[in-house]
Structures are given as structure tokens and as C-alpha cells.
Design a protein around this motif. Structure first.
Motif, short mmCIF file in Angstrom:
data_model
loop_
_atom_site.label_atom_id
_atom_site.label_comp_id
_atom_site.label_asym_id
_atom_site.label_seq_id
_atom_site.Cartn_x
_atom_site.Cartn_y
_atom_site.Cartn_z
N ALA A 207 -18.55 -32.27 25.54
CA ALA A 207 -17.62 -31.63 24.61
C ALA A 207 -18.12 -31.65 23.17
CB ALA A 207 -16.25 -32.29 24.70
N ASP A 208 -19.02 -32.56 22.85
CA ASP A 208 -19.52 -32.64 21.47
C ASP A 208 -20.56 -31.56 21.16
OD1 ASP A 208 -17.91 -34.81 20.98
OD2 ASP A 208 -19.47 -36.30 21.43
N SER A 209 -21.03 -30.88 22.18
CA SER A 209 -22.03 -29.82 21.96
C SER A 209 -21.38 -28.61 21.29
CB SER A 209 -22.66 -29.39 23.28
OG SER A 209 -23.30 -30.47 23.91
N GLU A 210 -22.12 -28.01 20.38
CA GLU A 210 -21.62 -26.84 19.68
C GLU A 210 -21.56 -25.64 20.62
OE1 GLU A 210 -20.58 -26.47 16.57
OE2 GLU A 210 -20.89 -28.59 16.07
N PRO A 211 -20.57 -24.77 20.45
CA PRO A 211 -20.55 -23.52 21.23
C PRO A 211 -21.84 -22.73 20.97
CG PRO A 211 -18.47 -23.85 20.10
CD PRO A 211 -19.41 -24.88 19.55
N ARG A 212 -22.30 -22.03 21.99
CA ARG A 212 -23.53 -21.25 21.86
C ARG A 212 -23.29 -19.83 22.33
NH1 ARG A 212 -28.91 -23.54 24.17
NH2 ARG A 212 -29.56 -21.68 22.99
N ALA A 213 -24.05 -18.92 21.76
CA ALA A 213 -23.99 -17.53 22.18
C ALA A 213 -25.36 -16.91 21.99
CB ALA A 213 -22.95 -16.76 21.37
N ALA B 29 -32.12 -13.73 21.41
CA ALA B 29 -31.89 -14.57 20.24
C ALA B 29 -30.50 -15.18 20.31
CB ALA B 29 -32.05 -13.77 18.95
N ASP B 30 -30.36 -16.36 19.72
CA ASP B 30 -29.04 -16.95 19.54
C ASP B 30 -28.30 -16.20 18.44
OD1 ASP B 30 -29.51 -18.88 21.47
OD2 ASP B 30 -30.30 -20.34 20.03
N VAL B 31 -27.00 -16.06 18.60
CA VAL B 31 -26.17 -15.39 17.60
C VAL B 31 -24.91 -16.21 17.37
CG1 VAL B 31 -27.02 -13.10 18.20
CG2 VAL B 31 -24.99 -13.99 19.36
N ASP B 32 -24.17 -15.85 16.34
CA ASP B 32 -22.89 -16.51 16.11
C ASP B 32 -21.95 -16.22 17.27
OD1 ASP B 32 -22.98 -15.71 12.58
OD2 ASP B 32 -23.69 -17.50 13.63
N PRO B 33 -21.22 -17.23 17.76
CA PRO B 33 -20.32 -16.99 18.90
C PRO B 33 -19.33 -15.86 18.67
CG PRO B 33 -20.59 -19.34 18.52
CD PRO B 33 -21.28 -18.65 17.38
N GLU B 34 -18.94 -15.63 17.42
CA GLU B 34 -17.98 -14.57 17.15
C GLU B 34 -18.57 -13.19 17.45
OE1 GLU B 34 -18.85 -16.93 15.05
OE2 GLU B 34 -17.03 -18.18 14.91
N MET B 35 -19.89 -13.06 17.39
CA MET B 35 -20.51 -11.76 17.59
C MET B 35 -20.32 -11.24 19.01
SD MET B 35 -24.11 -11.78 15.47
CE MET B 35 -24.49 -10.14 16.09
N VAL B 36 -20.30 -12.15 20.00
CA VAL B 36 -20.24 -11.68 21.38
C VAL B 36 -18.88 -11.10 21.74
CG1 VAL B 36 -22.02 -13.30 22.09
CG2 VAL B 36 -19.62 -13.95 22.30
N THR B 37 -17.90 -11.30 20.88
CA THR B 37 -16.58 -10.70 21.14
C THR B 37 -16.48 -9.29 20.54
OG1 THR B 37 -15.60 -11.63 19.11
CG2 THR B 37 -15.53 -12.99 21.11
N ASP B 38 -17.48 -8.87 19.81
CA ASP B 38 -17.47 -7.55 19.20
C ASP B 38 -17.77 -6.50 20.27
OD1 ASP B 38 -17.91 -5.20 17.79
OD2 ASP B 38 -19.01 -6.19 16.18
N SER C 101 -24.66 -9.97 26.28
CA SER C 101 -24.27 -11.05 25.37
C SER C 101 -23.48 -12.08 26.17
CB SER C 101 -23.42 -10.52 24.21
OG SER C 101 -22.28 -9.82 24.69
N VAL C 102 -23.77 -13.35 25.89
CA VAL C 102 -23.17 -14.45 26.63
C VAL C 102 -22.75 -15.53 25.65
CG1 VAL C 102 -23.53 -16.21 28.39
CG2 VAL C 102 -24.61 -13.98 28.65
#
Length: 203
Positions: free
Chosen positions: A138-144, A88-97, A128-129
Motif C-alpha cells: 500500500a505504500d507504493s505510489e500509484p503508477r500509470a 513511458a510512465d505518465v501521471d495517473p490522471e492522464m490515463v483517465t483522459d 494506457s494502464v
């Protein structure tokens, strides 16, 4: 599917498991289908794929393979084995946890325990990636995204009891995609899959 021209009936234990597969009910957010099962891992196998949908948006997906070797498998510690992934896609901040991997693994074990799906010999990984685009993109949103890959041996009674494992798998998919538990009293939808689950593949 029978290998070569040898007409071999599926073992009774596997037929009981296939009956549960055909009769499975699913959360309304899940679109579940039969897919071709691997033929070289075990003598008997069946497989499902599922998309997790919120409205018209796919928020996650996964696959479940059920393997059966009537002779038993020392690595499995049994005659059945479930193999799955949930993504599943998650918020990018989650992958740093740093706890995300442990939490992701607990989603599977908690789901099995919540549904009374006794098991042994669990094994797997949680990955997690995060990706960020540059230059012309560059206009694409970050993804995780997070992905749980796992296998475990379901402690079935002569093939009976697969329904609880299917419910646990469905919960794993939905939890990975960030959906809350199904409210009490909600009626699950009957399976709309085809009849291919009644034709298990043989190596």
C-alpha cells in the motif's frame, strides 16, 4: 545473418537503408543500441532499442524494427515496413483522459510529418494502464503508463531516406516520455552503437 549455408548478399535497397542506420545521429537523451532482429517476418530485417534518459532516470523506452521484402508485401503496400513501440510512465490522471489514445496516435503521425517522412498504410494501438497497490504494498505510489504500438510503410526511394524515419521515431519516443522538442540549433550526437547494424539478419 544468412540462413543455412546460402551466401546471399543483401539487396542494394536494404544496404542503403543500413548505411543510414549506421550513420544515424540521436538526441542526447536517447541511448540507442542494436538488438537481434526478427528472422521470420521478412527476408531482411534490422532492429534498434532505445532508452529515454533524463539524468540517471529512465523515463521511457522503445524499439524499432525495419523489415524488407524485395518481392513486396500487399499488406504493407510496399517493400519496407517499420514496426515500433514507445512506452513511458505518465501521471495517473492522464490515463483517465478519453482523448489520450487519439493524442498518443497523433504523436507518431505528427513526428513523421514534421520530418517529411512520407508513409502509407499506418496501423497501431495506443494503450494506457493505471495501477494502484494495496495490502503489504500500500505504500507504493500509484503508477500509470502509456504505450504506442505502430507500424507503417516508409516511402523510400530505392532504400534512401531512412534518416527522416529514424528522426521521427526518436521524436515519438521523446514525446511519449514528455520531453519537449529539441531546440533549434542543438547538435545531435553521433551514433555510438556497435557495428551489428552492418550485419543484417536474413531469414
Amino acid at each position: 545473418m544468412v540462413a543455412h549455408s546460402e551466401a546471399v548478399a543483401a539487396p542494394a535497397e536494404f544496404r542503403r537503408a543500413m548505411d543510414a542506420l549506421a550513420a544515424a545521429t540521436w538526441r542526447p537523451e536517447l541511448a540507442v543500441e542494436d538488438i537481434p532482429a526478427p528472422q521470420r517476418i521478412a527476408p531482411w530485417s534490422a532492429a534498434l532499442t532505445a532508452d529515454v534518459l533524463v539524468g540517471d532516470d529512465e523515463v521511457g523506452n522503445g524499439r524499432l524494427v525495419l523489415l524488407h521484402d524485395p518481392a513486396g508485401n500487399a499488406a504493407w503496400e510496399g517493400t519496407f515496413r517499420c514496426v515500433t513501440f514507445a512506452r513511458a510512465d505518465v501521471d495517473p490522471e492522464m490515463v483517465t483522459d478519453p482523448l489520450l489514445a487519439r493524442v498518443g496516435w497523433s504523436w507518431l503521425l505528427d513526428a513523421l510529418e514534421a520530418h517529411g517522412a512520407a508513409y502509407t498504410a499506418p496501423s497501431g494501438t495506443v494503450t494506457s494502464v493505471a495501477s494502484e497497490s494495496f495490502g503489504g504494498m500500500a505504500d507504493s505510489e500509484p503508477r500509470a503508463e502509456v504505450e504506442v504500438r505502430a507500424s507503417w510503410t516508409p516511402l523510400l526511394e530505392d532504400g534512401d531516406g531512412l534518416a527522416a524515419r529514424l528522426a521521427a521515431w526518436a521524436e515519438l519516443l521523446c514525446t511519449t516520455a514528455g520531453l519537449p522538442p529539441l531546440p533549434a540549433g542543438v547538435v545531435l550526437m553521433p551514433s555510438r552503437r556497435g557495428t551489428s547494424s552492418q550485419n543484417p539478419r536474413r531469414r
